[in-house]
Design a protein around this motif. Structure first.
Motif, PDB file in Angstrom:
ATOM      1  N   UNK A  31     113.046 -25.673  48.536  1.00  0.00           N
ATOM      2  CA  UNK A  31     113.798 -26.925  48.628  1.00  0.00           C
ATOM      3  C   UNK A  31     113.038 -28.023  47.883  1.00  0.00           C
ATOM      4  N   UNK A  32     113.708 -28.618  46.877  1.00  0.00           N
ATOM      5  CA  UNK A  32     113.117 -29.682  46.069  1.00  0.00           C
ATOM      6  C   UNK A  32     113.782 -31.025  46.394  1.00  0.00           C
ATOM      7  N   UNK A  33     112.980 -32.088  46.334  1.00  0.00           N
ATOM      8  CA  UNK A  33     113.548 -33.431  46.445  1.00  0.00           C
ATOM      9  C   UNK A  33     112.612 -34.438  45.791  1.00  0.00           C
ATOM     10  N   UNK A  34     113.188 -35.353  45.010  1.00  0.00           N
ATOM     11  CA  UNK A  34     112.404 -36.436  44.425  1.00  0.00           C
ATOM     12  C   UNK A  34     113.038 -37.772  44.781  1.00  0.00           C
ATOM     13  N   UNK A  35     112.180 -38.749  45.024  1.00  0.00           N
ATOM     14  CA  UNK A  35     112.627 -40.121  45.307  1.00  0.00           C
ATOM     15  C   UNK A  35     113.659 -40.177  46.424  1.00  0.00           C
ATOM     16  N   UNK A  36     113.420 -39.430  47.507  1.00  0.00           N
ATOM     17  CA  UNK A  36     114.350 -39.396  48.647  1.00  0.00           C
ATOM     18  C   UNK A  36     115.752 -38.981  48.233  1.00  0.00           C
ATOM     19  N   UNK A  37     115.837 -38.129  47.226  1.00  0.00           N
ATOM     20  CA  UNK A  37     117.138 -37.624  46.780  1.00  0.00           C
ATOM     21  C   UNK A  37     117.889 -38.564  45.871  1.00  0.00           C
ATOM     22  N   UNK A  38     117.262 -39.657  45.445  1.00  0.00           N
ATOM     23  CA  UNK A  38     117.976 -40.656  44.644  1.00  0.00           C
ATOM     24  C   UNK A  38     118.102 -40.257  43.184  1.00  0.00           C
ATOM     25  N   UNK A  96     109.435 -22.910  51.022  1.00  0.00           N
ATOM     26  CA  UNK A  96     108.647 -24.018  50.503  1.00  0.00           C
ATOM     27  C   UNK A  96     109.479 -25.298  50.448  1.00  0.00           C
ATOM     28  N   UNK A  97     108.868 -26.410  50.809  1.00  0.00           N
ATOM     29  CA  UNK A  97     109.394 -27.742  50.516  1.00  0.00           C
ATOM     30  C   UNK A  97     108.515 -28.325  49.414  1.00  0.00           C
ATOM     31  N   UNK A  98     109.141 -28.880  48.384  1.00  0.00           N
ATOM     32  CA  UNK A  98     108.404 -29.594  47.341  1.00  0.00           C
ATOM     33  C   UNK A  98     109.020 -30.980  47.217  1.00  0.00           C
ATOM     34  N   UNK A  99     108.390 -31.969  47.847  1.00  0.00           N
ATOM     35  CA  UNK A  99     108.882 -33.352  47.888  1.00  0.00           C
ATOM     36  C   UNK A  99     107.837 -34.278  47.266  1.00  0.00           C
ATOM     37  N   UNK A 100     108.279 -35.453  46.795  1.00  0.00           N
ATOM     38  CA  UNK A 100     107.322 -36.431  46.272  1.00  0.00           C
ATOM     39  C   UNK A 100     107.322 -37.736  47.072  1.00  0.00           C
ATOM     40  N   UNK A 101     108.036 -37.753  48.188  1.00  0.00           N
ATOM     41  CA  UNK A 101     108.056 -38.922  49.081  1.00  0.00           C
ATOM     42  C   UNK A 101     108.118 -38.399  50.519  1.00  0.00           C
TER      43      UNK A 101
END
Length: 275
Positions: A31-38, A96-101
């Protein structure tokens, strides 16, 4: 008294917590997410695109969380809407979670899930638990802010760092006791690997920029006391764009990149091809 919307939200979160117990992890789901999904950007983007380059998007089921799933991505990744049923399902299904926030407060990570937090900046200002005061859209309870931050970071298994300077600050500011991956930011690899005339001209062509002009990037951070509403921040700047245009437009183009928390939509037409 809670509103109907708040009651429905709380019931949905309760159902998620109970139901998620019965959703097993699948080893090939990320699961990927950047900038809270924005948006589609930052370290998660470049980790994913390296996977696409190596063909690993065919081996792994790559799920991207977006507030607006109309955003285009390369490869075989699947786009889902943030905070909806599929998002909640894959938050438990993913290995895996890969988040930047920071992740949403109600998410529950499966014990078998590995959370790779890439973060999104260099700590040149005070962060998280190092902060002595806070003004998040008018919310000024620093103790509550620190408590929520520490609760969030306690779920992180790995944290990516650019250098030893950042590593030391991240450990302290995030109360992080997981594994620090001091490997540099994936989003910065392009600055070395693709720093050549061909790639630069490709970017200029894509953006309609004169090949003979140099580029200035202006990418300011957000200001927590400059906001419209909770979580809706202004583009706060002291820059005189008219003066910059008059002095620089013969030889330069200015690219303005907002922080992901800034929600302003500014009309730059008065600056012609300069901005």
């Amino acid at each position: 008294m809670p509103t109907i919307k708040e009651i429905i939200r709380d019931l949905a979160i309760a159902a998620y917590k109970i139901g998620s117990i019965f959703i097993p992890v699948k080893d090939n789901v990320i699961l990927f997410e950047s900038s809270n999904g924005r948006n589609y950007t930052g370290n998660p983007k470049y980790i994913y695109e390296e996977m696409v380059r190596q063909g690993l998007d065919k081996k792994y089921k790559c799920i991207w969380s977006f507030q607006n799933p109309a955003i285009e991505i390369p490869g075989n990744g699947e786009k889902i809407k943030r905070s909806r049923f599929k998002f909640l399902y894959y938050s438990r299904r993913s290995k895996f979670w890969i988040f930047d926030s920071r992740h949403q407060y109600y998410l529950r990570k499966n014990k078998k899930t590995k959370y790779i937090q890439t973060w999104h900046g260099t700590p040149l200002k005070k962060l998280a638990l190092d902060m002595e005061k806070v003004n998040m859209s008018g919310h000024q309870n620093i103790e509550k802010y620190r408590e929520n931050f520490a609760k969030n970071t306690s779920a992180w298994d790995y944290l990516i760092s650019q250098n030893s300077y950042s590593s030391e600050i991240f450990k302290r500011a995030f109360a992080f006791d997981g594994e620090m991956l001091e490997i540099g930011y994936p989003r910065n690899d392009i600055l070395i690997n693709e720093n050549n005339e061909t790639k630069i001209n490709e970017i200029k062509n894509k953006l309609g920029i004169d090949k003979n002009k140099k580029i200035i990037l202006y990418a300011p951070t957000w200001r927590d006391n400059e906001y419209y509403d909770s979580g809706v921040y202004k583009f706060a700047t002291e820059m005189d764009f008219n003066a910059m245009k008059n002095a620089l437009s013969d030889d330069y183009v200015l690219i303005v990149k907002f922080h992901y928390l800034v929600k302003d939509k500014i009309n730059w037409e008065d600056y012609g091809d300069f901005v």
